[in-house]
Motif scaffolding. Structure first.
Motif, PDB file in Angstrom:
ATOM      1  N   ARG A  59      13.462   3.875  11.751  1.00  0.00           N
ATOM      2  CA  ARG A  59      13.122   3.520  10.371  1.00  0.00           C
ATOM      3  C   ARG A  59      11.705   3.989  10.035  1.00  0.00           C
ATOM      4  NH1 ARG A  59      16.511  -0.948  11.610  1.00  0.00           N
ATOM      5  NH2 ARG A  59      14.805  -2.158  12.512  1.00  0.00           N
ATOM      6  N   ILE A  60      10.804   3.867  11.002  1.00  0.00           N
ATOM      7  CA  ILE A  60       9.421   4.310  10.774  1.00  0.00           C
ATOM      8  C   ILE A  60       9.373   5.820  10.577  1.00  0.00           C
ATOM      9  CG2 ILE A  60       7.173   4.588  11.892  1.00  0.00           C
ATOM     10  CD1 ILE A  60       7.647   1.826  13.180  1.00  0.00           C
ATOM     11  N   TYR A  61      10.028   6.570  11.476  1.00  0.00           N
ATOM     12  CA  TYR A  61       9.961   8.027  11.384  1.00  0.00           C
ATOM     13  C   TYR A  61      10.765   8.578  10.214  1.00  0.00           C
ATOM     14  CZ  TYR A  61       7.331   8.223  15.704  1.00  0.00           C
ATOM     15  OH  TYR A  61       6.351   8.070  16.646  1.00  0.00           O
ATOM     16  N   GLN A  62      11.735   7.811   9.728  1.00  0.00           N
ATOM     17  CA  GLN A  62      12.439   8.241   8.521  1.00  0.00           C
ATOM     18  C   GLN A  62      11.473   8.378   7.354  1.00  0.00           C
ATOM     19  OE1 GLN A  62      15.595   5.412   7.931  1.00  0.00           O
ATOM     20  NE2 GLN A  62      17.004   6.443   9.341  1.00  0.00           N
ATOM     21  N   ARG A  63      10.447   7.530   7.322  1.00  0.00           N
ATOM     22  CA  ARG A  63       9.443   7.598   6.249  1.00  0.00           C
ATOM     23  C   ARG A  63       8.584   8.852   6.381  1.00  0.00           C
ATOM     24  NH1 ARG A  63       7.052   1.378   6.304  1.00  0.00           N
ATOM     25  NH2 ARG A  63       9.024   0.333   6.747  1.00  0.00           N
ATOM     26  N   LEU A 275      -0.828   1.759   8.603  1.00  0.00           N
ATOM     27  CA  LEU A 275      -1.985   1.470   7.749  1.00  0.00           C
ATOM     28  C   LEU A 275      -1.683   1.709   6.278  1.00  0.00           C
ATOM     29  CD1 LEU A 275      -5.008   2.949   9.754  1.00  0.00           C
ATOM     30  CD2 LEU A 275      -4.280   0.560   9.599  1.00  0.00           C
ATOM     31  N   ASP A 276      -1.037   2.825   5.965  1.00  0.00           N
ATOM     32  CA  ASP A 276      -0.874   3.205   4.561  1.00  0.00           C
ATOM     33  C   ASP A 276       0.231   2.450   3.846  1.00  0.00           C
ATOM     34  OD1 ASP A 276      -2.904   4.968   4.898  1.00  0.00           O
ATOM     35  OD2 ASP A 276      -1.698   6.789   4.721  1.00  0.00           O
ATOM     36  N   GLU A 277       1.228   1.982   4.592  1.00  0.00           N
ATOM     37  CA  GLU A 277       2.346   1.307   3.931  1.00  0.00           C
ATOM     38  C   GLU A 277       2.426  -0.172   4.330  1.00  0.00           C
ATOM     39  OE1 GLU A 277       6.029   3.423   4.226  1.00  0.00           O
ATOM     40  OE2 GLU A 277       5.109   5.362   3.851  1.00  0.00           O
ATOM     41  N   GLU A 278       2.604  -0.431   5.611  1.00  0.00           N
ATOM     42  CA  GLU A 278       2.818  -1.817   6.040  1.00  0.00           C
ATOM     43  C   GLU A 278       1.589  -2.684   5.794  1.00  0.00           C
ATOM     44  OE1 GLU A 278       4.008  -1.371  10.087  1.00  0.00           O
ATOM     45  OE2 GLU A 278       5.984  -0.547   9.572  1.00  0.00           O
ATOM     46  N   TYR A 279       0.411  -2.195   6.190  1.00  0.00           N
ATOM     47  CA  TYR A 279      -0.792  -3.003   6.003  1.00  0.00           C
ATOM     48  C   TYR A 279      -1.237  -3.026   4.541  1.00  0.00           C
ATOM     49  CZ  TYR A 279      -1.475  -3.658  11.039  1.00  0.00           C
ATOM     50  OH  TYR A 279      -1.342  -4.026  12.353  1.00  0.00           O
ATOM     51  N   ARG A 280      -0.937  -1.965   3.790  1.00  0.00           N
ATOM     52  CA  ARG A 280      -1.227  -2.011   2.348  1.00  0.00           C
ATOM     53  C   ARG A 280      -0.368  -3.086   1.677  1.00  0.00           C
ATOM     54  NH1 ARG A 280      -3.668   1.467  -0.947  1.00  0.00           N
ATOM     55  NH2 ARG A 280      -3.693   3.095   0.654  1.00  0.00           N
ATOM     56  N   ASP A 281       0.898  -3.166   2.082  1.00  0.00           N
ATOM     57  CA  ASP A 281       1.764  -4.218   1.544  1.00  0.00           C
ATOM     58  C   ASP A 281       1.245  -5.600   1.938  1.00  0.00           C
ATOM     59  OD1 ASP A 281       3.391  -2.283   0.457  1.00  0.00           O
ATOM     60  OD2 ASP A 281       4.929  -2.412   2.020  1.00  0.00           O
ATOM     61  N   LEU A 282       0.777  -5.729   3.185  1.00  0.00           N
ATOM     62  CA  LEU A 282       0.206  -6.997   3.628  1.00  0.00           C
ATOM     63  C   LEU A 282      -1.030  -7.338   2.807  1.00  0.00           C
ATOM     64  CD1 LEU A 282      -0.101  -9.389   5.608  1.00  0.00           C
ATOM     65  CD2 LEU A 282      -1.334  -7.826   7.140  1.00  0.00           C
ATOM     66  N   ALA A 283      -1.870  -6.343   2.548  1.00  0.00           N
ATOM     67  CA  ALA A 283      -3.075  -6.586   1.751  1.00  0.00           C
ATOM     68  C   ALA A 283      -2.713  -7.077   0.355  1.00  0.00           C
ATOM     69  CB  ALA A 283      -3.907  -5.305   1.676  1.00  0.00           C
ATOM     70  N   ARG A 284      -1.727  -6.451  -0.243  1.00  0.00           N
ATOM     71  CA  ARG A 284      -1.303  -6.854  -1.584  1.00  0.00           C
ATOM     72  C   ARG A 284      -0.759  -8.284  -1.559  1.00  0.00           C
ATOM     73  NH1 ARG A 284       2.104  -3.114  -2.193  1.00  0.00           N
ATOM     74  NH2 ARG A 284       0.642  -1.601  -3.081  1.00  0.00           N
ATOM     75  N   ALA A 285       0.082  -8.586  -0.562  1.00  0.00           N
ATOM     76  CA  ALA A 285       0.659  -9.920  -0.476  1.00  0.00           C
ATOM     77  C   ALA A 285      -0.392 -10.972  -0.144  1.00  0.00           C
ATOM     78  CB  ALA A 285       1.758  -9.936   0.582  1.00  0.00           C
TER      79      ALA A 285
END
Length: 345
Positions: A59-63, A275-285
Motif C-alpha cells: 500500500r505504501i509503495y503503491q503511492r 513524512l509527507d502524507e501520514e505525518y501531515r495527516d497526523l499534524a492536521r488531525a
C-alpha cells in the motif's frame, strides 16, 4: 595518485516492482544487524515478518508508483559525485544492501573496472550498526578473495560541512517565506531499537551532533529545535522522542512545524509517504497550524562537494576516514564498526 579509483556508494535499497516487496523485506529482516538472533531463528522470523508486513508495504509503495525511487536517486548522486571529482580515472558504483544492485554483483563490476584504489562511501552520515556496519561487512564478504585493490572506508560524517550546509539551506528556504507564528523545527531521523544504543551503537549521539551543527549554521536560536525519531516497527522500545509524538505535542500547543529529515540523504518512502502524507495527516488531525517539510540533501552541490572531499581524504591515507580532524567520536567499546580496529582510540 596513479591508476583508477572505484568509489562505492552504499545505501539500503528498495523494491523496484511490486513483486520485489516481500523478498526485499525478507532480506532486510534476515540481516543479523537487524534481527540479532541465531541464523535458523532469524531466517524463520524474517519469513514471518516479511509475509505479514508485505500487504502494508504494498500500500505504501503503491503511492510511489509501485516501487522505491531510492535507486534512481542514489544513481543521480553517484553521477553528480563523478562530475564533482572531475577525473576520468574515477568511477562511482552503487551498492544496495537489501535489493539490487547488491554487493556481490557490484563487487564483480569493480573487479572488471580493475582499480588501483577503492573508496567505500556509505550514504549514511551518522554511523549505525544497522546501516553503515551492515553494508561494510556485506561488502567485505562479497569482495573477499576477488578484489585485491587497496581499500579505504569512510565510517561517518555527521558534521561534514557540505552535508550540514545543504541541510540548513533547505530549512532556510522554508523560513525565508514563512508567515505567521514562528515554527518549531523537528529534526527527524530513522529510529533504532533502544537496546542497540545501550549496547554501544553511537547513532543517537551522532544524529544529535548533526542537528546541533545544522542549528549553528541556521543561526536561529530564537526557534525551538527538537531531535526526534520515526519509522519504528515491532514491540521493542525504540529511541525517542518519537516524531509522531512530537507532532501531537505541537498540535496540543498550537505550534507550527518544519520537519527536516537529517539521517536520510535521499527521498524515499520514509520521506515521501511517512513524512509527507501520514505525518501531515497526523499534524492536521492534531491541530498543528502549519506543517512544512524540508527536502533531503539529495544532489545539492554542497553535499556532493562534501562527499568529494571525503573521497579525497580517503585517498590521502590508508586509514579509515573519521569525522572532523580525524578524532574518533564513537565509544571506545563500540564493537559494531568494521573499521573500529583500525581507528585511533
Amino acid at each position: 595518485m596513479t591508476g583508477r579509483v572505484a568509489v562505492v556508494l552504499f545505501n539500503l535499497g528498495g523494491p523496484d516492482r511490486p513483486e520485489a516487496i516481500r523478498p526485499f523485506l525478507f532480506n532486510l529482516f534476515n540481516d543479523p544487524a537487524i534481527i540479532r538472533r541465531p541464523r535458523p531463528l532469524r531466517w524463520a522470523l524474517a519469513r514471518l515478518i516479511s509475509r505479514r508486513r508485505a500487504p502494508e508495504a504494498r500500500r505504501i509503495y503503491q503511492r510511489l508508483g509501485g516501487r522505491s525511487p531510492l535507486r534512481e536517486q542514489t544513481e543521480a548522486q553517484a553521477r553528480a559525485l563523478e562530475r564533482e571529482l572531475g577525473d576520468p580515472r574515477f568511477r562511482t558504483f552503487v551498492s544496495m544492501r537489501y535489493w539490487h544492485p547488491m554487493a556481490d554483483a557490484v563487487a564483480d563490476e569493480v573487479v572488471r573496472f580493475d582499480p588501483a584504489r577503492v573508496v567505500l562511501l556509505p550514504l549514511y552520515p551518522q554511523f549505525s550498526s544497522t546501516t553503515t556496519a551492515s553494508s561494510l561487512r556485506d561488502w567485505a564478504r562479497a569482495a573477499r578473495g576477488k578484489l585485491e585493490a587497496a581499500t579505504t572506508g569512510i565510517c561517518c560524517y555527521p558534521e561534514e560541512p557540505g552535508f550540514v550546509e545543504a541541510a540548513a539551506r533547505h530549512i532556510s528556504e522554508i523560513l525565508e517565506d514563512w508567515e505567521g507564528p514562528e515554527p518549531r523545527i523537528l529534526y527527524s531521523a530513522h529510529g533504532v531499537p533502544k537496546a542497540f544504543v545501550e549496547a554501544g551503537d553511537p547513532y543517537r549521539a551522532q544524529v544529535e551532533r548533526s542537528a546541533a551543527a545544522i542549528r549553528r549554521t541556521l543561526r536561529r536560536e530564537d526557534l525551538e529545535h527538537v531531535v526526534c525519531y520515526q519509522s519504528r516497527v515491532g514491540p521493542l522500545e525504540w529511541i525517542g522522542p518519537y516524531t509522531d509524538g512530537e507532532i501531537a505535542r505541537a498540535g496540543a500547543e498550537g505550534k507550527p512545524l518544519i520537519v527536516a529529515p537529517i539521517a536520510f540523504v535521499s527521498e524515499h518512502s520514509e520521506t515521501l509517504v511517512e513524512l509527507d502524507e501520514e505525518y501531515r495527516d497526523l499534524a492536521r488531525a492534531s491541530g498543528v497550524p502549519a506543517y512544512r517539510r524540508a527536502a533531503t540533501v539529495g544532489t545539492d552541490p554542497a553535499f556532493i562537494s562534501g562527499l568529494a572531499g571525503l573521497v579525497g581524504r580517503a585517498l590521502a591515507s590508508s586509514e579509515p576516514v573519521m569525522p572532523g580532524s580525524g578524532g574518533r567520536i564513537c565509544g571506545k567499546d563500540d564493537g559494531d564498526c568494521p573499521l573500529a580496529a583500525r581507528c585511533a582510540a
